[in-house]
Design an enzyme around this catalytic site. Structure first.
Site, PDB file in Angstrom:
ATOM      1  N   SER A 223     -13.443 -26.097  17.787  1.00  0.00           N
ATOM      2  CA  SER A 223     -13.814 -27.505  17.912  1.00  0.00           C
ATOM      3  C   SER A 223     -12.698 -28.494  17.627  1.00  0.00           C
ATOM      4  O   SER A 223     -12.742 -29.628  18.080  1.00  0.00           O
ATOM      5  CB  SER A 223     -14.976 -27.805  16.980  1.00  0.00           C
ATOM      6  OG  SER A 223     -14.606 -27.546  15.643  1.00  0.00           O
TER       7      SER A 223
ATOM      8  N   HIS B 170     -19.257 -25.382  21.362  1.00  0.00           N
ATOM      9  CA  HIS B 170     -18.393 -26.294  22.130  1.00  0.00           C
ATOM     10  C   HIS B 170     -18.072 -25.752  23.513  1.00  0.00           C
ATOM     11  O   HIS B 170     -17.104 -26.183  24.130  1.00  0.00           O
ATOM     12  CB  HIS B 170     -17.110 -26.576  21.347  1.00  0.00           C
ATOM     13  CG  HIS B 170     -17.351 -27.350  20.093  1.00  0.00           C
ATOM     14  ND1 HIS B 170     -17.413 -28.722  20.071  1.00  0.00           N
ATOM     15  CD2 HIS B 170     -17.602 -26.937  18.829  1.00  0.00           C
ATOM     16  CE1 HIS B 170     -17.655 -29.128  18.836  1.00  0.00           C
ATOM     17  NE2 HIS B 170     -17.784 -28.068  18.063  1.00  0.00           N
TER      18      HIS B 170
ATOM     19  N   LYS C 214     -24.501 -31.182  21.028  1.00  0.00           N
ATOM     20  CA  LYS C 214     -23.285 -31.472  21.795  1.00  0.00           C
ATOM     21  C   LYS C 214     -23.676 -31.650  23.270  1.00  0.00           C
ATOM     22  O   LYS C 214     -24.209 -32.702  23.618  1.00  0.00           O
ATOM     23  CB  LYS C 214     -22.244 -30.384  21.539  1.00  0.00           C
ATOM     24  CG  LYS C 214     -22.067 -30.242  20.000  1.00  0.00           C
ATOM     25  CD  LYS C 214     -20.955 -29.425  19.544  1.00  0.00           C
ATOM     26  CE  LYS C 214     -21.073 -29.084  18.071  1.00  0.00           C
ATOM     27  NZ  LYS C 214     -21.060 -30.209  17.141  1.00  0.00           N
TER      28      LYS C 214
HETATM   29  N1  PMP Z   1     -20.700 -24.479  15.242  1.00  0.00           N
HETATM   30  C1  PMP Z   1     -19.601 -25.183  15.533  1.00  0.00           C
HETATM   31  C2  PMP Z   1     -18.406 -24.472  16.070  1.00  0.00           C
HETATM   32  C3  PMP Z   1     -19.588 -26.571  15.361  1.00  0.00           C
HETATM   33  O1  PMP Z   1     -18.499 -27.286  15.656  1.00  0.00           O
HETATM   34  C4  PMP Z   1     -20.751 -27.206  14.865  1.00  0.00           C
HETATM   35  C5  PMP Z   1     -20.832 -28.712  14.657  1.00  0.00           C
HETATM   36  N2  PMP Z   1     -19.713 -29.418  14.664  1.00  0.00           N
HETATM   37  C6  PMP Z   1     -21.851 -26.429  14.558  1.00  0.00           C
HETATM   38  C7  PMP Z   1     -21.795 -25.065  14.759  1.00  0.00           C
HETATM   39  C8  PMP Z   1     -23.094 -27.050  13.970  1.00  0.00           C
HETATM   40  O2  PMP Z   1     -23.784 -27.770  14.910  1.00  0.00           O
HETATM   41  P1  PMP Z   1     -24.902 -28.848  14.532  1.00  0.00           P
HETATM   42  O3  PMP Z   1     -24.276 -30.182  14.750  1.00  0.00           O
HETATM   43  O4  PMP Z   1     -25.997 -28.548  15.481  1.00  0.00           O
HETATM   44  O5  PMP Z   1     -25.318 -28.615  13.129  1.00  0.00           O
END
Ligand code: PMP
Length: 401
Positions: A184, A212, A243
Site C-alpha cells: 500500500s 490494494h 478501497k
Molecule cells: N490490508 C491492507 C494491505 C491495507 O492497506 C488495509 C488498509 N489500509 C487493510 C488491510 C485494512 O482495511 P480496512 O480499511 O478495511 O480496515
C-alpha cells in the site's frame, strides 16, 4: 508515572514537523464534491490520496441500494453476526463475493483490518508458524501478535530469503504464508508466482491480502493472483470494501472445506457488531458494478501510467520503475522536506498522503499519490503540473535538473 508518558517522544516528533498551517495528519475534508474533488481549508482540491481506486463512492446503484436499505432496515444491526446481526443481505453479499472469486466460501467482516486480524490469529495458532513479508500492513502484524504462532519475517519481496527461512522450519509443522498483492505504501506488486510456489513446496497454507489490488488487477478485477494466473495456489484471499468497493467492511474467501468453522472461532468476527444494512447493500451493488467495469479498469491503468510517466519525466524520484498499481509513491529525502512539500502541494490544490516511518519502510518519506478511475486526463495532467510547481516553490532539486 502517567501511563501516556511513554508516548512523549512521539508527540515531540509530531510537534517538530515544520508545517505552517496544515498538519498532514489532521486534515479535514470540509466538503466532498465528487470522487476526485473536495474542499479542504476552504480551497477546491484534487483528491489524489484516497483509496477510491474504482471511484465507487458515488456509484448511482450503490447509493440507491444504500438509501433503500436504510429505509427498510434502519441504521444498524446492533449485534454480532452469530447473534442478531445476520440479515439476508449479509448472506447475499457473501454469496456474491464467493461467486465473484469463483470459490465456495466467503465470510464478511466489519473491516478489512478485522479480516486480517481474525484470519491470521485464528489460522496460525500455538505450535504453528506464520511467515510474513517484512513490509506487511499493520493489520497483518497485529493478526500475528494476537495469535500464538511463531512469527517468521522475510525481507520485502525477497524470494531467496523466503526460501532460506522456509528451509529452517520443521517439515510437519502448521505454516501460514501471508503476503499482499500490492503493497500500500510503495505501490509495488509481489512476485506472487515465485512466492506461492515456494510456499507450496514447503508445505504452507497461503493467504494473500488483495486490499490494494482488488477491483482493477486481473481480467475480472479479483486481484494480483488472478492477474498472474496463480489463484489455485492461494488458500485464503482477504480483501476490503474500503478501497475499490468504496464503502467499509472486509472479507475472506476460500475453497477450504472446513472454512465455516471460522464463524465460530474467529474472535474479530464473533465479538463485534455486523455491518449496517446500508453498507452491505452498497457493497453488493458496487461489487456488481466492478465486475462489469472493464472500461473503468482500463482508464484507471491509463491514468496510473500517465501519472507515473509525467512525474518520472519531471525528475521526481519514484519508488517503482513503472506503474505497478494506481499508487505512485514519490520519495523525498527527509521528513522535513516531505512535510514542506506536502503542505505546499495542498496549497496548490492537490491532496496526497504524506507517508513516513513507521507507516512506511525505513528511509521512505513519501508523497503517496493514488489515482482514481474517475480522474480525468486533465486532472492527471494538473496533478503533474502542480507537483512540478511545488518542487520549484520549495527549491527541491529534481533528478533531471
Ligand atoms: N490490508 C491492507 C494491505 C491495507 O492497506 C488495509 C488498509 N489500509 C487493510 C488491510 C485494512 O482495511 P480496512 O480499511 O478495511 O480496515
Amino acid at each position: 508515572m502517567d501511563l501516556l508518558d511513554k508516548f512523549d517522544s512521539i508527540v515531540a516528533q509530531r510537534t517538530a514537523l515544520p508545517f505552517e498551517e496544515a498538519d498532514p495528519f489532521t486534515v479535514v475534508m470540509d466538503k466532498i464534491i465528487s470522487e476526485t474533488e473536495a474542499i479542504i481549508n476552504g480551497r477546491p482540491t484534487i483528491l489524489a490520496g484516497t483509496n477510491n481506486y474504482m471511484g465507487m463512492t458515488f456509484n448511482q446503484e450503490a447509493l440507491e441500494a444504500a438509501h433503500k436499505a436504510l429505509d427498510d432496515f434502519g441504521t444498524g444491526t446492533t449485534g454480532s453476526r452469530v447473534l442478531n446481526g445476520t440479515y439476508g443481505s449479509h448472506k447475499t453479499l457473501e454469496a456474491r463475493i464467493a461467486e465473484f472469486y469463483g470459490v465456495e466460501h466467503c465470510m464478511v467482516f466489519s473491516t478489512g483490518y478485522q479480516a486480517n486480524l481474525g484470519m491470521i490469529s485464528t489460522l496460525a495458532g500455538k505450535n504453528d508458524y506464520v511467515i510474513i513479508d517484512a513490509d506487511s500492513h499493520a493489520s497483518i502484524y497485529d493478526g500475528c501478535a494476537m495469535g500464538n504462532a511463531t512469527i517468521v519475517r522475510f525481507k520485502h519481496n525477497d524470494v531467496a530469503q523466503l526460501e532460506r527461512r522456509l528451509k529452517r522450519l520443521p517439515e510437519d509443522a502448521g505454516k501460514l504464508l501471508v503476503v499482499e498483492g500490492i503493497y500500500s505504501m510503495l505501490g509495488d506488486s509481489a512476485p506472487l508466482k515465485e512466492i506461492l510456489e515456494l510456499g507450496k513446496e514447503y508445505g504452507c497454507e497461503t493467504l494473500v491480502d488483495e486490499a490494494h489490488s482488488m477491483g482493477f488487477c486481473g481480467e475480472k478485477g479479483r486481484g494480483i493472483a488472478e492477474d498472474l494466473g496463480v489463484e489455485h495456489m492461494v488458500d485464503y484471499i482477504v480483501g476490503t470494501f474500503s478501497k475499490s468497493v468504496g464503502t467499509i467492511g472486509g472479507f475472506a474467501v476460500s475453497n477450504h472445506p472446513k472454512f465455516d468453522v471460522l464463524r465460530l472461532v474467529c474472535r474479530p468476527y464473533v465479538f463485534t457488531a455486523s455491518l449496517p444494512p446500508s453498507v452491505v447493500a452498497s457493497a453488493i451493488a458496487s461489487i456488481e458494478a466492478i465486475s462489469r467495469a472493464g472500461n473503468r479498469r482500463a482508464h484507471l491503468w491509463e491514468n496510473a501510467k500517465m501519472l507515473h510517466g509525467g512525474l518520472k519525466e519531471a525528475g521526481f524520484d519514484l519508488a517503482t520503475e513503472k506503474a505497478e498499481s494506481p499508487i505512485i509513491a514519490v520519495c523525498l529525502p527527509d521528513i522535513e522536506t516531505a512535510t514542506h512539500f506536502w503542505e505546499n502541494l495542498l496549497k496548490e490544490g492537490v491532496y496526497v498522503n504524506m507517508a513516513v516511518p513507521p507507516a512506511t519502510p525505513v528511509g521512505y518519506n513519501l508523497m503517496r499519490v493514488s489515482i482514481c478511475a474517475q480522474h480525468t486526463t486533465e486532472q492527471v495532467q494538473e496533478i503533474i503540473t502542480r507537483f512540478i510547481n511545488t518542487a520549484k516553490k520549495i527549491n527541491l532539486k529534481l533528478g533531471n535538473a
